[in-house]
Design a protein around this motif. Structure first.
Motif, PDB file in Angstrom:
ATOM      1  N   UNK A   1      -9.185  39.151  35.713  1.00  0.00           N
ATOM      2  CA  UNK A   1      -9.263  39.843  36.990  1.00  0.00           C
ATOM      3  C   UNK A   1      -9.338  41.359  36.808  1.00  0.00           C
ATOM      4  N   UNK A   2      -8.843  41.846  35.669  1.00  0.00           N
ATOM      5  CA  UNK A   2      -8.898  43.294  35.441  1.00  0.00           C
ATOM      6  C   UNK A   2     -10.331  43.780  35.368  1.00  0.00           C
TER       7      UNK A   2
ATOM      8  N   UNK B   1      -5.705  49.191  47.599  1.00  0.00           N
ATOM      9  CA  UNK B   1      -5.264  47.976  46.928  1.00  0.00           C
ATOM     10  C   UNK B   1      -4.522  48.285  45.641  1.00  0.00           C
TER      11      UNK B   1
ATOM     12  N   UNK C   1      -0.938  46.586  44.875  1.00  0.00           N
ATOM     13  CA  UNK C   1      -0.946  45.215  44.402  1.00  0.00           C
ATOM     14  C   UNK C   1      -1.508  45.133  42.990  1.00  0.00           C
TER      15      UNK C   1
ATOM     16  N   UNK D   1       0.799  46.138  39.896  1.00  0.00           N
ATOM     17  CA  UNK D   1       1.643  45.043  39.434  1.00  0.00           C
ATOM     18  C   UNK D   1       0.880  44.063  38.578  1.00  0.00           C
ATOM     19  N   UNK D   2      -0.311  43.776  38.994  1.00  0.00           N
ATOM     20  CA  UNK D   2      -1.142  42.838  38.254  1.00  0.00           C
ATOM     21  C   UNK D   2      -1.425  43.338  36.865  1.00  0.00           C
TER      22      UNK D   2
ATOM     23  N   UNK E   1       0.887  42.876  34.101  1.00  0.00           N
ATOM     24  CA  UNK E   1       0.989  41.493  33.679  1.00  0.00           C
ATOM     25  C   UNK E   1      -0.153  41.115  32.754  1.00  0.00           C
TER      26      UNK E   1
END
Lengths: 217, 370
Positions: free
Chosen positions: B13-14, B45, B48, B51-52, B55
């Motif tokens: 997703x990055x 955005x 959110x 945080x992603x 990870x």
């Protein structure tokens, strides 16, 4: 020329819910993929680009006006990316492997190591510092050499290149992060070039795509 | 068969976010929604995504690698990095992280920077903000001494003292004191400069050494008069001004009477109530002198201790003590933090940017930037 749109409130998409946000961006990407499949050449827009109707004008009319007013410019952009795809190329090296190679091959470092052996323990600290500095310098020098070498090799196979910010991890340093605009029939050549680099000791290549031509519009 | 690209749909997703949020066709800002003038794309955005990102294996957006992104910038940074003020042709023999004990007026603190031993001097330089914290040519150095001490954080470390010809002592706390000492000695020998064989370590604060308890460190001190109550003939008492030293530590406020060689008056920091200054005649020729009145709690009720020194010192002491009292009685201001090493309280910014002035602790980030 046409636009793919969807009707939404004139409010920015906003959420702290990661799953939701991931879903949004995936949907955005899926729509682009579908459009590319159907129409071929597409100019992608960023997520959350929301057109608002000014003074009670219809947003749909705004989009139409925008395409009409900007037609020449948009057409030029489409010509640039026609028949081409965007690929991401990220080349990193393993810090440890690279440091070892540099330390082994550098004459300066070798000389310092020899001198260090005959020093008193206290002075050895200073030599350790000198060696670290020398290795760092050599590493930067050879990284610069590799960058120019790889960049030169890749350039031959692509239509356009954007140098993006490189992001390093703890034990890996990203040497280059490129967005490449590539003619469809040249993708294989680029793949061959990257394979050569990927096989090199200490280096790893990440090759992603095809992407919509996000970086070249 | 060359290398095959990983399809966009299979990328993390990055990668997706990087393309979708920051890139794409830019359209006339008048047409699209914006937040405070910034076109909306990607802006809102971030929360959110931040945080992603942590990870995700693939690094954090802010951790850019500066070396390879832009060669020109690299050049510039190299130039900027070499800011320590070296003289023409001056050679650095040793560079090491270290702190220097700064003491002026009633204030004292460890100030961190990089210690340089060059072919002509020893100096301590801090990069940001750029400042020379200590600068001593070899000709000034009379002797070197090392001492193993337990610091405020209860850790044993080596301190290095440069004994200077003018009688001053520069106190240093380098990462490796013995290495610095050896480098200075080596260079001074080369220069044909003599060093005292076994210099006696001057008692930098021999009084404090007598009364400090483990984990206790001095934050302020200076010479100070104290109004002492002495027994008089006939069972009465009389008050007399005596000269000694006032110390504020991270535990207590105390007055040391060097004549008797002991602490005559003390109170825990927690018992301090109020500190004011006033003008008073101290008797004899001493008219209209500044006096510091310290109100403090005891088991038998509140008492006042009176001190006197120079006008500037009085003001500084009043401020220092008022700070102590305010910090205790009010909840810490939001932007204050306690030092993770010794527990001293200071504004967060100061703690992060300058380190702890009591124990010399500095944040890892500061250590990198210094």
């Amino acid at each position: 020329m046409c636009a793919v749109v969807h009707n939404c409130p004139t409010e920015p998409y906003q959420s702290d819910n990661q799953e939701l946000v991931k879903g949004w961006v995936r949907t955005h990407q899926n729509v682009l993929d579908a459009a590319i499949e159907k129409f071929g050449t597409v100019l992608p827009l960023g997520f959350d680009t929301i057109i608002q109707g000014e003074d009670n004008t219809d947003p749909k009319q705004q989009v139409k006006d925008f395409i009409k007013d900007d037609f020449e410019n948009l057409k030029e952009k489409m010509e640039k990316v026609r028949g081409k795809q965007e690929f991401g190329v990220q080349i990193s090296y393993d810090n440890k492997a690279m440091t070892d190679i540099v330390a082994r091959e550098s004459e300066e470092v070798g000389k310092l190591k020899e001198e260090m052996a005959s020093q008193k323990p206290g002075m050895a600290y200073m030599y350790k510092q000198k060696i670290e500095k020398a290795v760092k310098g050599e590493l930067e020098k050879s990284a610069e050499g590799y960058f120019k070498d790889f960049y030169g090799g890749i350039k031959n196979h692509v239509d356009d290149i954007k140098v993006e910010k490189a992001k390093s991890e703890r034990d890996k340093t990203m040497l280059m992060n490129l967005s490449c605009l590539v003619l469809k029939e040249r993708v294989e050549d680029l793949g061959n070039e990257l394979e050569r680099i990927d096989y090199m000791n200490g280096f790893s290549v990440r090759f992603t795509g095809p992407w919509p031509p996000y970086s070249f519009v | 068969m060359g290398m095959q690209p990983t399809a966009a749909t299979e990328c993390g997703v990055t990668d997706l976010l990087e393309h979708i949020l920051d890139k794409g066709l830019v359209i006339n800002a008048d047409l699209i929604i914006s937040v405070s003038g910034v076109p909306l794309v990607g802006v809102n955005l971030r929360a959110a995504i931040a945080g992603m990102e942590t990870m995700l294996k693939y690094g954090v957006l802010t951790d850019w690698d500066k070396q390879t992104r832009d060669w020109e910038r690299k050049e510039r940074e190299q130039k900027r990095g070499a800011r320590e003020p070296l003289a023409e042709g001056e050679q650095v023999l040793l560079k090491m992280f270290g702190s220097h004990w700064f003491s002026k007026g009633i204030y004292r603190s460890w100030r961190p920077g990089h210690l340089y031993v060059t072919d002509r001097r020893v100096f301590l330089w801090r990069n940001s903000p750029g400042e020379m914290l200590m600068d001593i040519p070899y000709e000034m150095i009379k002797g070197l001494a090392m001492e193993r001490k337990t610091n405020v954080a209860k850790k044993e470390t080596d301190y290095l003292y440069l004994l200077l010809k003018d009688g001053e002592v520069a106190q240093l706390h380098p990462t490796e004191a013995s290495v610095v000492k050896e480098a200075i000695e080596g260079r001074m020998k080369e220069l044909g400069l003599e060093l005292e064989e076994k210099p006696t370590i001057p008692s930098l604060d021999e009084y404090a050494a007598k009364f400090l308890t483990p984990g206790e460190g001095v934050t302020n001190s200076c010479k100070m008069w104290y109004l002492m109550t002495l027994p008089s003939p006939g069972g009465t008492t009389s008050d007399q001004w005596k000269s000694g030293y006032l110390y504020l530590t991270n535990k207590r406020l105390l007055w040391y009477y060097d004549f008797d060689g002991k602490v005559v008056w003390e109170t825990p920091r927690d018992n301090l109530i109020h500190a004011t200054t006033q003008l008073r005649d101290l008797g004899g020729m001493l008219k209209e002198k500044q006096v510091l009145n310290v109100l403090y709690k005891t088991e038998s009720g509140n008492k006042v201790a009176c001190f006197s020194g120079t006008e500037d010192e009085m003001k500084d002491w009043q401020d220092a003590l008022t700070d102590v009292i305010r910090q205790r009685s009010e909840p810490l201001p939001e932007d204050w933090e306690t030092c993770p090493q010794c527990g001293a309280k200071a504004p967060r910014e100061k703690l992060l940017k300058e380190g702890c002035s009591v124990c010399g602790w500095i944040s890892p980030r500061l250590r990198r930037n210094i």
